[in-house]
Design a protein around this motif. Sequence first.
Motif, mmCIF file in Angstrom:
data_model
loop_
_atom_site.group_PDB
_atom_site.id
_atom_site.type_symbol
_atom_site.label_atom_id
_atom_site.label_comp_id
_atom_site.label_asym_id
_atom_site.label_seq_id
_atom_site.Cartn_x
_atom_site.Cartn_y
_atom_site.Cartn_z
ATOM 1 N N TYR A 52 0.814 -1.213 0.000
ATOM 2 C CA TYR A 52 0.000 0.000 0.000
ATOM 3 C C TYR A 52 0.852 1.269 0.000
ATOM 4 O O TYR A 52 0.314 2.381 -0.116
ATOM 5 C CB TYR A 52 -0.968 -0.019 1.180
ATOM 6 N N ASP A 54 3.125 1.594 -2.368
ATOM 7 C CA ASP A 54 3.490 1.752 -3.774
ATOM 8 C C ASP A 54 2.650 2.841 -4.447
ATOM 9 O O ASP A 54 1.698 3.380 -3.845
ATOM 10 C CB ASP A 54 3.305 0.417 -4.515
ATOM 11 N N ALA A 56 0.054 4.943 -5.995
ATOM 12 C CA ALA A 56 -1.379 4.731 -5.773
ATOM 13 C C ALA A 56 -2.233 5.514 -6.763
ATOM 14 O O ALA A 56 -1.873 6.611 -7.213
ATOM 15 C CB ALA A 56 -1.752 5.128 -4.349
ATOM 16 N N ARG A 70 -2.584 -0.128 -6.967
ATOM 17 C CA ARG A 70 -1.179 0.137 -6.695
ATOM 18 C C ARG A 70 -0.338 -0.371 -7.860
ATOM 19 O O ARG A 70 -0.656 -1.389 -8.474
ATOM 20 C CB ARG A 70 -0.715 -0.556 -5.396
#
Length: 353
Positions: A52, A54, A56, A70
Motif C-alpha cells: 500500500y 506503492d 497509488a 497500486r
Amino acid sequence: MTERAQRLEILAGVAGFAALGAVAVGGAARNLTRQRVGRLDPNSIENFGAIYDDRASIVVADDGVPLAVREVGPPTAPLTVVFVHGFALRMSSWHFQRQALAEVWGDSVRLVFFDHRGHGESGDAPADTCDFPQLAADIDAVLRAVVPDGPVVLVGHSMGGMALMALARRSPELFAHRVIAVGLIATAARGIAETGLGKGLQNPVVDAFRVSVRWVPWVVEAGRGVSRQLVAPVLSAASFGSEFRSPSLGQFVESMIQHTPIETVVNFLRALEDHDESAALPVLATVPTMVACGFQDRVTPLANTVEMHAALGDCDLVGVPDSGHLVLLEHPDEINLAIMRLVAGASRSGRGR
C-alpha cells in the motif's frame, strides 16, 4: 494427457475424499496462528502492508465504485502484469510476488494490483453487484484506466481467477490482441458448490447471514464481531497445508479475512456457489496459460486445477505439495517461478506486439 498430469489427477482424486472432513473441522483454523510456535517463524519481520506504499491511484468502476490500485515499475514498461486477488482477501495477499518479481524484472515489467469492490481499500460493493460479470467489468475498467495499451499478462488467485474467466467470456476480443498470457492459481472453472468451499459454506449459520444481510442488516451490524467469528473459520480452515509454521503469516491472513466486511463475504457467496465459467476456457486456450494448486487445497481442490489443465492448450501445470489454498503465500517461490515462466514464454512468442 501427460504422465505428470495423470499423476496429479490421481492425487486429486485422493484429496477429494478427504476434503469434506477437513473443511468440516473449521474450528481448528482458530489455532492457525499458534501452530508450531516453538519453531522459527520465517516471516516474523515481514511488512505485509508494504504494497500500500506503492504508487497509488483510484479507478472508478463503471457503476461509480472506487477501486484502489497500486503499481510498481514504470508506466512505459514494455509489459504489464495485473494481479487479481481472491475472496475475502486484498491486494496485499500478493506480498511475496510483489517483492520478488519487482526485484527480478526491474523496469522491464510493470506490476499492477487492485482491491476488489468491497475488499481492502476499495469502495463498498452494493449487494446486486456482487457477481462475476461485475468483477469482470471492474478488471476491464482497471485495464482501460491503468493499462490502456500494450501487452498484458493477467494472474488471478481463487475468486480472482474466476473473475478472469468471466472477463474472457465477457470480452474475448481482449485475448485475441492485448492479453498475451493468463495465470490461474488455486481456482476453478466450475463445481465448487459440490466440493471444498461450497460444502463448507452449506450450513444454517451462513444461510441465516444471507437472509439477515438482505432483509435485516441491522442484525448483522449489531453482531458484527460474532458474525466474523462464525464465518471466518470456515474461510480460514483450508488456507494452509499441514506443514504450515508461520504464526505471523497466519495472523496476516486472519486479519485480511476479519477486515473484509461481513456483507461482502455473504453477498459474494452466492456468486461463488453458482460459479460456472467453463465457457471461458476455449477463449483462455488461445493464449499461454499456467494453472497452479496446492495438493492440500480444500477450498478449490486439486481436481479443479487438473480439469482446467485438460481443457487448456499451451498450459503449464504446477502442483505444490504440502500447501493449502493460499499457495501464493505459503510457497511463494514455486508460484513466483511459475509466473516468471509464464511471462518469459509469452514474451518469446511475440504476442501482443
